[in-house]
Design an enzyme around this catalytic site. Sequence first.
Site, short mmCIF file in Angstrom:
data_model
loop_
_atom_site.label_atom_id
_atom_site.label_comp_id
_atom_site.label_asym_id
_atom_site.label_seq_id
_atom_site.Cartn_x
_atom_site.Cartn_y
_atom_site.Cartn_z
N ASP A 1 0.82 -1.23 0.00
CA ASP A 1 0.00 0.00 0.00
C ASP A 1 0.84 1.27 0.00
OD1 ASP A 1 -2.27 -1.60 0.09
OD2 ASP A 1 -2.26 -1.65 2.28
N GLY B 1 1.60 3.01 -2.61
CA GLY B 1 1.22 3.91 -3.71
C GLY B 1 1.73 3.39 -5.05
N LYS B 2 1.89 2.07 -5.13
CA LYS B 2 2.40 1.46 -6.38
C LYS B 2 1.46 1.73 -7.55
CE LYS B 2 2.41 -2.47 -4.32
NZ LYS B 2 2.14 -2.07 -2.93
N ALA C 1 -4.07 -7.78 -3.66
CA ALA C 1 -3.59 -6.43 -3.94
C ALA C 1 -4.77 -5.48 -4.11
CB ALA C 1 -2.74 -6.42 -5.20
N GLY C 2 -4.54 -4.21 -3.76
CA GLY C 2 -5.54 -3.18 -4.03
C GLY C 2 -4.78 -1.94 -4.44
N HIS C 3 -4.83 -1.61 -5.71
CA HIS C 3 -4.05 -0.50 -6.25
C HIS C 3 -4.98 0.63 -6.66
CE1 HIS C 3 -0.64 -3.53 -7.29
NE2 HIS C 3 -0.86 -3.42 -6.01
N ARG D 1 1.86 -29.30 -6.06
CA ARG D 1 1.60 -29.85 -7.40
C ARG D 1 0.19 -30.42 -7.56
NH1 ARG D 1 6.97 -32.86 -6.47
NH2 ARG D 1 5.94 -32.67 -4.46
N GLN E 1 2.00 -5.99 -3.26
CA GLN E 1 2.49 -6.18 -1.89
C GLN E 1 3.79 -5.38 -1.66
OE1 GLN E 1 1.48 -9.41 -3.64
NE2 GLN E 1 -0.47 -8.64 -2.95
N THR F 1 -7.79 -1.01 0.85
CA THR F 1 -8.55 -0.97 -0.39
C THR F 1 -9.33 -2.27 -0.56
OG1 THR F 1 -6.53 0.05 -1.22
CG2 THR F 1 -8.22 -0.36 -2.83
N THR G 1 -9.81 -4.93 2.07
CA THR G 1 -10.60 -5.43 3.21
C THR G 1 -11.20 -4.30 4.05
OG1 THR G 1 -8.56 -5.52 4.49
CG2 THR G 1 -9.23 -7.55 3.40
N ASP H 1 2.56 14.73 1.22
CA ASP H 1 1.67 15.80 1.69
C ASP H 1 1.06 15.48 3.05
OD1 ASP H 1 0.53 13.81 -0.19
OD2 ASP H 1 -1.39 14.64 0.46
N GLY I 1 0.16 14.15 -3.69
CA GLY I 1 -1.29 14.02 -3.74
C GLY I 1 -1.63 12.76 -4.53
P1 GDP Z 1 -0.73 0.36 -3.57
O1 GDP Z 1 -1.34 -0.90 -3.08
O2 GDP Z 1 0.75 0.40 -3.32
O3 GDP Z 1 -1.07 0.67 -5.00
O4 GDP Z 1 -1.33 1.54 -2.68
P2 GDP Z 1 -2.90 1.73 -2.28
O5 GDP Z 1 -3.64 2.19 -3.48
O6 GDP Z 1 -3.40 0.51 -1.58
O7 GDP Z 1 -2.77 2.85 -1.18
C1 GDP Z 1 -2.21 4.11 -1.45
C2 GDP Z 1 -3.26 5.19 -1.15
O8 GDP Z 1 -2.63 6.44 -1.13
C3 GDP Z 1 -4.34 5.29 -2.21
O9 GDP Z 1 -5.54 5.67 -1.59
C4 GDP Z 1 -3.83 6.41 -3.12
O10 GDP Z 1 -4.87 7.10 -3.81
C5 GDP Z 1 -3.19 7.31 -2.11
N1 GDP Z 1 -2.07 8.11 -2.58
C6 GDP Z 1 -1.05 7.76 -3.42
N2 GDP Z 1 -0.13 8.75 -3.50
C7 GDP Z 1 -0.57 9.73 -2.69
C8 GDP Z 1 -0.03 11.00 -2.30
O11 GDP Z 1 1.04 11.41 -2.71
N3 GDP Z 1 -0.76 11.73 -1.40
C9 GDP Z 1 -1.94 11.31 -0.90
N4 GDP Z 1 -2.58 12.09 -0.03
N5 GDP Z 1 -2.47 10.12 -1.24
C10 GDP Z 1 -1.79 9.33 -2.10
P1 IMO Z 2 -0.86 -4.13 -2.29
O1 IMO Z 2 -0.44 -4.66 -3.65
C1 IMO Z 2 -0.95 -4.58 2.02
C2 IMO Z 2 -1.04 -8.64 3.63
C3 IMO Z 2 -2.33 -9.01 4.35
C4 IMO Z 2 -1.76 -9.95 5.40
C5 IMO Z 2 -0.67 -10.69 4.64
C6 IMO Z 2 -1.09 -12.05 4.11
O2 IMO Z 2 -2.15 -3.41 -2.30
O3 IMO Z 2 0.26 -3.38 -1.64
P2 IMO Z 2 -2.64 -12.73 2.03
O4 IMO Z 2 -4.10 -12.47 1.79
O5 IMO Z 2 -1.74 -12.21 0.97
O6 IMO Z 2 -2.36 -14.16 2.37
O7 IMO Z 2 -2.34 -11.90 3.38
O8 IMO Z 2 -0.29 -9.84 3.58
N1 IMO Z 2 -1.22 -8.15 2.25
C7 IMO Z 2 -1.15 -6.86 1.90
N2 IMO Z 2 -1.00 -5.77 2.69
N3 IMO Z 2 -1.03 -4.46 0.68
C8 IMO Z 2 -1.16 -5.56 -0.11
O9 IMO Z 2 -1.13 -5.49 -1.45
C9 IMO Z 2 -1.25 -6.84 0.51
N4 IMO Z 2 -1.39 -8.09 0.03
C10 IMO Z 2 -1.36 -8.89 1.12
O10 IMO Z 2 -2.96 -7.89 4.92
O11 IMO Z 2 -1.15 -9.20 6.42
MG MG Z 3 -2.87 -1.54 -1.82
#
Ligand code: GDP
Ligand code: IMO
Ligand code: MG
Length: 427
Positions: A12, A14-15, A38-40, A141, A221, A296, A298, A330, A412
């Site tokens: 999480d 900000g990938k 994952a939740g991007h 397997r 992750q 994102t 759960t 920010d 942002g």
């Molecule tokens: P990811 O899993 O690495 O893609 O990250 P997530 O999307 O799960 O979480 C990142 C959160 O930060 C999301 O809600 C984005 O919209 C937000 N975000 C990313 N970059 C920025 C930033 O520079 N500033 C702020 N305020 N939010 C950001």
């Molecule tokens: P993104 O791509 C944050 C965490 C889960 C748990 C552990 C094992 O959005 O960064 P799983 O369901 O994979 O067996 O859970 O890994 N986890 C993440 N935490 N961002 C993620 O993906 C994650 N994917 C798995 O919360 O602690």
């Molecule tokens: Mg995420």
Amino acid sequence: MRLVVVGSQWGDEGKGKVTDFLGQKADVVVRSQGGNNAGHTILIGEEKFALQTIPSGIFNPHIKNVLANGMVINPKEALKELDNLEARGINNYQLFISNRAHVIMPYHIMLDGGYEALKGANKIGTTKKGIGPCYADKVNRIGIRVGDLINEESFKEVLTNTLPIKNKELAMLGLPTLEFSDIYNEYKEYGKRLSKYVCDTSYLLYEEIEKNSNILFEGAQGSMLCLDHGSYPYVTSSSPTAASVPVNCGIAPKFIDHCVGICKAYTTRVGEGPFPTELHNELGDLIRERGHEYGTVTHRARRVGYLDLVVVNYAKRISGIDSLALMLFDVLTGIDELKVCIAYELDGKEIKTIPATLNEYAKCKPIYIDLKAWHSDISKIRKYEDLPIEAKDYIETIEKYTNIPVDIISVGPERTETIIRKDVFKK
Ligand code: GDP
Ligand code: IMO
Ligand code: MG
């Protein structure tokens, strides 16, 4: 150029934003491992998208989006994600799914919940998407691959062999068993719908490399969730490191040119496990609210803490990070008690790496340096020089202690809210 994006913390970071941003120059965007755990999040103008299985290049019709062999794919959820995107007008895209990727079946999801319940207080805090049990079947397997799913005969054969084993496991955990015909009839329909996307993605990537295409490997992750190098057992079931990209995509390691580590300006973690810089106070709550730190996938409240450069340095060593993208910068505006962790104290000794055992890691105390706060809004700034001196000092402290240039600074969530110091993705 072939560029890998890796999460340098616990996910999480900000990938999604960085992949979308850099993806404007990509010919191909690849997800190499993980699945819908994952939740991007991607913000394009006012439109917010949360992608789980589908790569972040899906919004650009010119980009080839690849789900590579190292992924675990829930066909039902992947189709739902595509349907949702199509309902929002995203219907002109290129998608390629590896015939060697593994399929998340309903019993994987049930077993994920079942094992978590059995572990009780020692639960991992998984996303309950069936990720771990699906990878376990791959290693054991007895997995079902996408190539099998889309071929009715193969699917019948592998499901006939696998389901009795999985039903015994379900029964062992006191869970209901599953009927062959129910699963077969439902999942063969998903296979039919997905079949047009399925191919040998390793071959596709090889051809793109031959053409010198710009390929972006979108991480999922983070390094500390790596099955091998993360805070085991509180990790996911695959490796989100740069080193895992070649094997998870079927390309040679020599084709990776550059690695960008995505680093939140502070630290967050969802799920259980050690977190030395965690803040259990009002400041932690403030950062959580400001950064909207709720999962994102759960919707769980993310645990929040100070920036931990031991973690970032560990990710640098494991993945060979060449550049950092500093995200959510920010959010730190106006935070007076700014600190950055540069080492740990373990049993009276200073250490600068992550101990292997849970017991030792849980005992690590962060060693901090204090930094000065800045108070003016930085979200409209697009040039490094225009940042307040204290903000620059924060960035330069990261560079000093990691020896990695901070080439991208995100101020942002929107694509344009970005300061670029170096163009890291060139043809
Ligand atoms: P990811 O899993 O690495 O893609 O990250 P997530 O999307 O799960 O979480 C990142 C959160 O930060 C999301 O809600 C984005 O919209 C937000 N975000 C990313 N970059 C920025 C930033 O520079 N500033 C702020 N305020 N939010 C950001
Ligand atoms: P993104 O791509 C944050 C965490 C889960 C748990 C552990 C094992 O959005 O960064 P799983 O369901 O994979 O067996 O859970 O890994 N986890 C993440 N935490 N961002 C993620 O993906 C994650 N994917 C798995 O919360 O602690
Ligand atoms: Mg995420």
